[in-house]
Motif scaffolding. Structure first.
Motif, short mmCIF file in Angstrom:
data_model
loop_
_atom_site.label_atom_id
_atom_site.label_comp_id
_atom_site.label_asym_id
_atom_site.label_seq_id
_atom_site.Cartn_x
_atom_site.Cartn_y
_atom_site.Cartn_z
N GLU A 251 0.78 -1.36 -0.03
CA GLU A 251 0.14 0.15 0.05
C GLU A 251 0.76 1.09 -0.08
OE1 GLU A 251 -4.16 1.48 2.27
OE2 GLU A 251 -3.01 -0.39 3.15
N CYS A 297 -4.17 -0.70 -7.49
CA CYS A 297 -3.70 -0.09 -6.13
C CYS A 297 -4.22 1.52 -6.17
CB CYS A 297 -1.99 -0.18 -6.03
SG CYS A 297 -1.52 -1.81 -6.02
N ILE A 298 -4.54 2.11 -7.23
CA ILE A 298 -5.00 3.38 -7.00
C ILE A 298 -6.21 3.49 -6.38
CG2 ILE A 298 -5.83 3.84 -9.52
CD1 ILE A 298 -3.73 6.12 -9.56
N LYS A 299 -7.09 2.53 -6.73
CA LYS A 299 -8.52 2.74 -6.10
C LYS A 299 -8.50 3.16 -4.83
CE LYS A 299 -10.00 -0.84 -9.33
NZ LYS A 299 -10.69 -1.96 -9.57
N ASP A 300 -9.56 3.80 -4.30
CA ASP A 300 -9.73 4.40 -2.95
C ASP A 300 -9.83 3.41 -1.93
OD1 ASP A 300 -9.71 6.92 -3.99
OD2 ASP A 300 -12.06 6.99 -4.13
N SER A 301 -10.47 2.08 -2.31
CA SER A 301 -10.72 0.93 -1.43
C SER A 301 -9.77 -0.13 -1.64
CB SER A 301 -12.05 0.42 -1.42
OG SER A 301 -12.20 -0.64 -0.77
N TRP A 302 -8.91 -0.82 -0.62
CA TRP A 302 -8.33 -1.67 -0.78
C TRP A 302 -8.85 -3.21 -0.16
CZ3 TRP A 302 -2.67 -2.67 -1.20
CH2 TRP A 302 -2.14 -1.63 -2.06
N LYS A 303 -10.06 -2.98 0.00
CA LYS A 303 -11.03 -4.19 0.08
C LYS A 303 -10.82 -5.23 -0.86
CE LYS A 303 -15.52 -6.02 1.32
NZ LYS A 303 -16.90 -5.60 1.62
#
Length: 624
Positions: A251, A297-303
């Motif tokens: 992250e 990885c650039i997405k807001d959620s790391w779910k």
């Protein structure tokens, strides 16, 4: 070592090197391993008697058994009559002699080849457990049994790759020349840890996890795992904390990792030549893969980031029992609730048990103790009034309590016990400090839930902070408040897993009678004093391995702990029996405490830690 005549139950543990090699290469021999598990779990008491007789016969002339008057007896009744139940404190003088280079048969007839640093502590320092080459072989055979079980649960277990994050801990030489190191480091450096086996088909080449620098090791392992993302069928690490740390590392550094994948380069901070050469054999410029990873990885959620980046991963292999159970929600979040697989129960003292149902829920994990690994006894657990007052201040058992010990075949379902072990490497009726509950049976072999280490209240990685250590640390720290006529009236603690890395938090409620305001620097000194007072593994994680973040003190409003008590009583707690817990884990309790924080302070620097064990300087030995 010869095999016990007509003892097929123990024969598996005495295979010679060529036989072991054949077993590893021939997939049909998984059946042999499973048949072995069936056999020894069907004849538990008989196998245990033979194991004890073998241990005592092998070590008949060692000093420890001679001093206690065993006189060569190998039967269970005589053994229990003359050999006492002990703690580390009882055998520490013997281990000190080994540390200083005494090679006589003190505890074990075979040469001591290294010392394993136990995650338990004594006097704030790591316990050192002697081990032998035979025990290393036994551990490798135990690992083969675990892989036999996994091969049954996962039909294509030997296919694909495992992105399994492995890390070395520091190693030291004792005054007598033996190596002292953690169990995981011993396993990875062992000649019996074969990287060529299909089941050990890791994304990380050996140089990456044998690198002692934490950043270089983590970065290179993650880079290799990303480059082979489509081949990865399973992910994990020995501890849940290590795997979560790896995901949080991604992250933080995904942009740099994508840059290296796009260009086919390795970050300049990775300076270890062997690591760079190993990674470059795997790495090649791949702009398409870099774009794919960057887009996720650039997405807001790391779910679900694990299944998004490693789409073929089928499960997460890591320890999620005991104190590690607190990380299950985090693992579920990152993995889209992939199965969490805890495969085995082992320790520096001895390998214990295997999870024969690896895909069960984390809350249902139970381990079948393999009766050929050592001789096991069990002391009924009595909670706060029972077996151990603390790890650092153990309670000596009375004769009556020692008589209450039961054998592996005699434990009762639903009952809780403290584990007592006798091992091939020279521990006799030794208290491990683990509390287990009997969950069921495999044939007539009990299966155990691992509940906890006795009196451990805080734990992040290999650190295990018990009640007395925490109380003493706080007592040392509050001395900084005395010049301001202030004292801590109530406190509790928890592990904050929201930070990278996780860190200890203490909630303090103060009584301040002085008129001079307490400067922030004083509270920071309190934080550091607590850290300096904690055990070896905590300080190593903070100062050397960076697996633990700075300790934090959160000062709360006056009356906060009264509110905490009122809330607990409203949920059914007894007002007359309520006492403030030393550690809180229930989310509403943490939320209540956090809602009343008026100020917070962090330790300003790492606590003092140097390689080695300060107790070596206290050894009373003429040869030192």
């Amino acid at each position: 070592m010869s095999t016990t005549p007509n003892s097929n139950s123990i024969h598996f543990l005495h295979l010679n090197y060529s036989q072991v090699f054949i077993m590893e290469r021939n997939i049909n021999d998984y059946k042999e391993g499973l048949e072995f598990v069936e056999e020894v779990t069907s004849n538990v008491d008989e196998v245990q008697k033979k194991v004890l007789a073998e241990i005592l016969s092998q070590n008949a002339h060692v000093e420890y058994l001679q001093d206690h008057g065993l006189n060569g007896h190998t039967d269970r009744d005589t053994f229990k009559k003359v050999i006492p139940v002990i703690t580390y404190q009882d055998i520490q003088p013997h281990i000190n002699r080994i540390i200083n280079g005494d090679k006589s048969p003190i505890l074990c007839s075979q040469p001591i080849t290294e010392l394993l640093t136990s995650s338990g502590t004594f006097g704030g320092e790591s316990k050192l457990i002697p081990t032998t080459d035979e025990v290393l072989r036994r551990r490798s055979q135990f690992d083969k049994l675990q892989k036999c079980v996994m091969s049954q649960a996962v039909p294509d277990y030997g296919n694909g790759k495992a992105m399994y994050f492995m890390f070395l801990r520091s190693e030291e030489k004792t005054p007598g020349g033996l190596t002292a190191r953690a169990l995981s480091t011993s396993i990875y450096r062992s000649p019996y840890f074969d990287f060529s086996r299909p089941q050990n088909n890791y994304t990380s080449p050996p140089a990456t996890f044998l690198c002692p620098d934490s950043y270089q090791s983590m970065y290179s392992q993650m880079l290799c795992g990303l480059c082979q993302n489509r081949q990865v069928l399973r992910v994990g690490s020995f501890f849940a904390t290590s795997f979560i740390r790896a995901i949080r590392f991604l992250e933080k550094y995904w942009s740099l990792l994508c840059k290296d994948i796009r260009r086919g380069t390795v970050d300049a901070r990775v300076t270890d030549r062997s690591v760079r050469e190993a990674v470059m054999k795997i790495l090649k410029p791949d702009p398409t893969l870099a774009d794919f990873i960057e887009a996720e990885c650039i997405k807001d959620s790391w779910k679900g980031i694990i299944t998004r980046v490693w789409p073929n991963a089928k499960y997460v292999a890591t320890t999620v029992t005991g104190t590690m159970s607190q990380y299950v929600p985090t693992l579920d979040y990152y993995s889209s609730s992939l199965p969490l697989v805890s495969t085995m129960y082992t320790a520096s003292e001895c390998p214990f048990g295997i999870n024969l149902n690896p895909f069960c829920k984390p809350s249902e994990v139970s381990y079948t103790l393999i009766p050929t690994m050592g001789y096991f006894e069990f002391l009924p657990n009595r909670g706060n009034n029972g077996v151990i007052n603390s790890i650092s201040m153990p309670k000596t058992l009375s004769k009556e309590e020692q008589q209450q010990l039961v054998d592996l075949a005699d434990v009762k379902i639903g009952q809780e016990y403290e584990l007592i072990i006798t091992t091939y490497s020279g521990l006799y009726r030794y208290r491990v400090s683990d509390v287990l509950r009997v969950a069921g049976y495999k044939n007539n072999a009990p299966q155990f839930n691992f509940l906890c280490r006795e009196n451990v209240v805080l734990s992040i990685d290999a650190d295990h902070t018990n009640e007395v250590e925490l109380q003493n640390a706080v007592r040392n720290a509050v001395g900084n408040l005395f010049p301001f006529d202030a004292l801590v009236t109530e406190y509790t603690s928890y592990v904050d897993n929201a930070t990278i890395p996780s860190h200890y938090v203490l909630f303090w409620e103060l009584s301040v009678n002085g008129s001079t305001p307490i400067p922030p620097s004083v509270f920071e000194d309190c934080c550091l004093t607590i850290e300096e007072s904690l055990n070896f593994f905590y300080r190593q994680g903070r100062a050397h391995e960076k697996t633990i973040g700075p300790l934090e003190i959160r000062v709360v409003e006056i009356g906060t702990f009264d509110q905490l008590m009122d809330y607990c009583v409203s949920l059914g707690a007894s007002m007359s029996q309520y006492k403030t817990p030393l550690c809180v884990k229930f989310e509403p309790h943490i939320d209540l405490l956090n809602s009343r924080v008026v100020s917070s302070y962090f330790s300003p620097m790492c606590p003092k830690w140097v390689p080695g064990y300060k107790k070596w300087t206290r050894i009373d030995c003429q040869a030192f």
